[in-house]
Design a protein around this motif. Sequence first.
Motif: not given
Length: 314
Positions: A230-246
């Motif tokens: 998302k674009w929030e307060s004039e910057k991007w925030q990127i949340f990455i969730f690495p996964r072990e299983n589906h």
Amino acid sequence: MTLSKKVEGLINEQLTHWETARNNYNHLENVIVKSVVMPNDTEFYVQFNPQRIISSSAKVDKASIEKRACFLCKENRPKEQNGIDYNNFSILINPYPIFKKHLTIVGNEHTPQQIKGNFKSMLDLAKNLDEFLIFYNGPKCGASAPDHFHFQAIEKNILPIEKQFSKIEKKYHFKNGDNNISTLENIYRKTILLSSNNEDELCFWFDKVYENLKNIIPSEPEPMMNILAKWESEKWQIFIFPRENHRPKQYFSEGEEQILFSPASVDFGGFLITPRQEDFNKMYAKLIEDIFNQVSLSEEKWGKIEVFFIENEL
């Protein structure tokens, strides 16, 4: 007219003229949501939403995919479904919504679901659809159409991870003003956060993280992950969730032991979607912790990510 305003118009038009979509959005008035507060005060929301049974139970193995027509390709979409052309994408409303504003952003070409080479488009969408949170489900961890590239989008600041963001403990691996790389601590799912107002810097960081995850999570066609942007307060925030299983083991159990819960990006954001009442009723702290322990990275693999940050001086 901004892209967000065009999307507002699309939503209104589709809910006026497309009966299936209108009925499914009206069903959202009847969904049930409960809050589950974990022992450390982390909060999850759980939604009972029967309309999502199609997504939660989708067969995404190669044989099943090959047997069906791609429902994201233009020629196979319902005749009532209109969209907005944007760069190489079509912005559509999702006819089986989780929230009152739920978009599917579909690549115009029938190419596989892979984030490599498409991350910059995700940043562009997040900035130009600035009232929305963009999310990506990997081909083996949430995408019900792994054969056709797409993002999804919902309104910002609905998910618990957004609402609780200021309170979440962060471990910084790189920090320079508003630009930083951190890991989010003690929220029951392993999370990497990239935050910057510099597009090139974010793409560089993401590529480094992606290549490292390829070594830690050897999965084809890409390391398992879900992403929120998302674009929030004039910057991007990127949340990455690495996964072990589906999916957790409970998904494959039988009888009363079965829980038809297939976590994807929204669930990792803290909003758990259950299509069956019995599963909704079972979702409390102990079970939630167990499920995320199964599908998120193990402590051993998470430790390798920490080493990676140290070795690369990030």
